[in-house]
Design a protein around this motif. Structure first.
Motif, short mmCIF file in Angstrom:
data_model
loop_
_atom_site.label_atom_id
_atom_site.label_comp_id
_atom_site.label_asym_id
_atom_site.label_seq_id
_atom_site.Cartn_x
_atom_site.Cartn_y
_atom_site.Cartn_z
N PHE A 129 -47.63 66.79 -37.79
CA PHE A 129 -47.35 66.86 -39.24
C PHE A 129 -47.89 68.16 -39.81
CE2 PHE A 129 -47.41 62.36 -38.17
CZ PHE A 129 -46.28 61.88 -38.82
N PRO B 174 -42.56 63.51 -45.30
CA PRO B 174 -43.43 63.68 -44.12
C PRO B 174 -44.91 63.82 -44.47
CG PRO B 174 -41.48 65.08 -43.96
CD PRO B 174 -41.48 64.51 -45.35
N TRP C 268 -52.21 64.75 -34.75
CA TRP C 268 -51.47 64.70 -36.03
C TRP C 268 -51.37 66.09 -36.66
CZ3 TRP C 268 -50.65 60.41 -34.00
CH2 TRP C 268 -50.00 59.37 -34.64
N GLY D 114 -47.45 61.29 -42.93
CA GLY D 114 -48.53 61.80 -42.08
C GLY D 114 -49.89 61.34 -42.56
N LEU E 21 -52.10 58.81 -40.34
CA LEU E 21 -53.38 59.35 -39.88
C LEU E 21 -54.51 58.41 -40.24
CD1 LEU E 21 -55.17 61.60 -38.70
CD2 LEU E 21 -55.15 62.68 -40.97
#
Length: 423
Positions: A402, A227, A398, A231, A235
């Motif tokens: 995340f 993750p 985000w 992320g 992003l």
């Protein structure tokens, strides 16, 4: 928890990289290749806009480069993991040399039109699709693993140096003549290929794994299982996709700031000047604590600088806004590259880097298409303003989606740090 390296340790690492013949050649090849690509970007952008007077046509140049990158993603990762990465990079740079030479010959001959520009842009996009993951995954074979964060920051400085020199030189040469700009690109690509071929490696290439359907998608599967990496990549993708104004710089230079191709080159260089300053800072003061939070802060500043650029009608203010934009963007670049290189097993680094390159290509080339499309609908300034606001919104969203990235304490995996401590 592993104690962060002392300043003395960093100082010791710097001279060893500076004396490394392999890293010197890697750095030089990256500067030459990236500078040539930036020069081509200026020349192609001004050329196509002069021919068509269409912001949408500028977007199509980015789309032409993105499509082959998207279609080849799964293939290029396997190639980077199965074959000599130096040879892959050198061959790609040779292909880009031929494409730039075709630009030059077509310009001198007077038969270079918009369709051929799109076709050559697609050819360059295909070559970059193979070159980018191979070049990214080549660095761990050039330097020791402990030097990777420092080497990544210096490598980013190579890219930013190229983005300063390339656009400025491209705009200056285009002012002399488009053919001169294209011919210089061809010579620079040729020099980059020669340097790449001469890079010595500190590690041997991994054994060639059999090609299976599972291995083809293993890079995607690995990123989905991480993750923090997912992320960071997503992003960066959405931030630059919405906030990238590079494709519209010919419109701003010519119609809003009322300047010429030399000014366009300076505008394209401005963000790289800021990014170079940022990468030099990060090379001396690495992000040892809370790199994820620093990445989010950088993206938010990136969005604010994009808004400032969109509002500006003054050339100097526009240059400053782009410099701040570049300095903030380099934070996410260094964090993203370091996460991929330090948290990915060597044997699948090529496949993961290929997916990472797709994210980067999507944010850059597809972002150029998105900018051209929205500028065609709403006008260049409004498109940039909306993109800057959207970038800030993505960063805030985000941070909630995340939390692992937001709370990341180190670029390396926690278990790797504990192992190093035990050793």
């Amino acid at each position: 928890m592993k104690t962060p390296p002392s300043p003395t340790g960093d100082a010791a690492a710097s001279p060893s990289l500076a004396r490394s013949r392999g890293f010197q050649r890697f750095w030089g090849a990256r500067v030459l290749s990236s500078a040539s690509f930036q020069m081509l970007g200026v020349a192609m952008g001004w050329h196509i806009y002069a021919l068509t007077h269409s912001a949408f046509a500028l977007g199509l140049v980015g789309l032409a480069q993105f499509v082959p990158m998207f279609l080849l993603t799964l293939v290029v990762g396997h190639v980077a993991d199965r074959y000599d990465r130096r040879r892959i990079v050198a061959v790609c740079q040779a292909i880009e040399c031929v494409a730039a030479l075709t630009f030059a010959i077509g310009t001198f001959g007077g038969w270079l039109g918009a369709p051929l520009i799109y076709a050559l842009a697609a050819c360059i996009g295909a070559a970059r699709a193979f070159e980018s993951p191979a070049l990214s995954s080549l660095l761990p074979g050039v330097v020791q693993r402990a030097q990777l964060p420092h080497a990544t920051a210096l490598s980013a400085s190579a890219n930013q140096t190229a983005q300063i020199v390339g656009p400025a030189l491209g705009g200056l040469l285009y002012g002399v003549g488009a053919g001169a700009a294209y011919l210089t690109c061809a010579l620079s690509f040729a020099a980059a290929a020669a340097l790449t071929s001469a890079i010595p490696l500190t590690t041997k290439p991994a054994a060639r794994a059999p090609v299976t359907l599972e291995s083809m998608f293993s890079g995607i599967a690995f990123i989905r299982s991480q993750p923090v990496i997912l992320g960071a990549l997503s992003l960066d993708l959405f931030a630059v996709l919405f906030g990238g104004a590079t494709a519209l710089l010919p419109v701003f230079a010519r119609d809003i700031l009322h300047a010429g191709p030399v000014a366009l080159g300076l505008l394209r260089s401005a963000s790289a000047v800021g990014a170079l300053a940022g990468s030099i800072w990060l090379a001396h003061f690495p992000l040892r604590r809370r790199p994820g939070l620093a990445m989010f802060g950088g993206v938010i500043v990136f969005g604010l600088a994009t808004v400032a650029f969109g509002l500006s009608h003054n050339f100097v203010v526009s240059l400053i806004a782009l410099a701040v934009l570049g300095a903030s963007d380099v934070v996410s670049v260094v964090v993203r590259l370091s996460l991929v290189q330090l948290r990915t097993p060597e044997e699948m680094l090529g496949r993961v880097s290929a997916v990472s390159s797709l994210f980067i290509g999507t944010s850059n080339q597809l972002g150029e298409f998105e900018s051209g499309l929205t500028a065609g609908w709403w006008g260049a300034q409004r498109a940039v303003l909306i993109g800057g606001v959207a970038t800030i919104g993505v960063a805030l969203l985000w941070m909630k989606l995340f939390p692992g990235l937001r709370d990341t304490r180190s670029l390396e995996r926690e278990e790797s740090r504990e192992t190093a401590k035990a050793a």
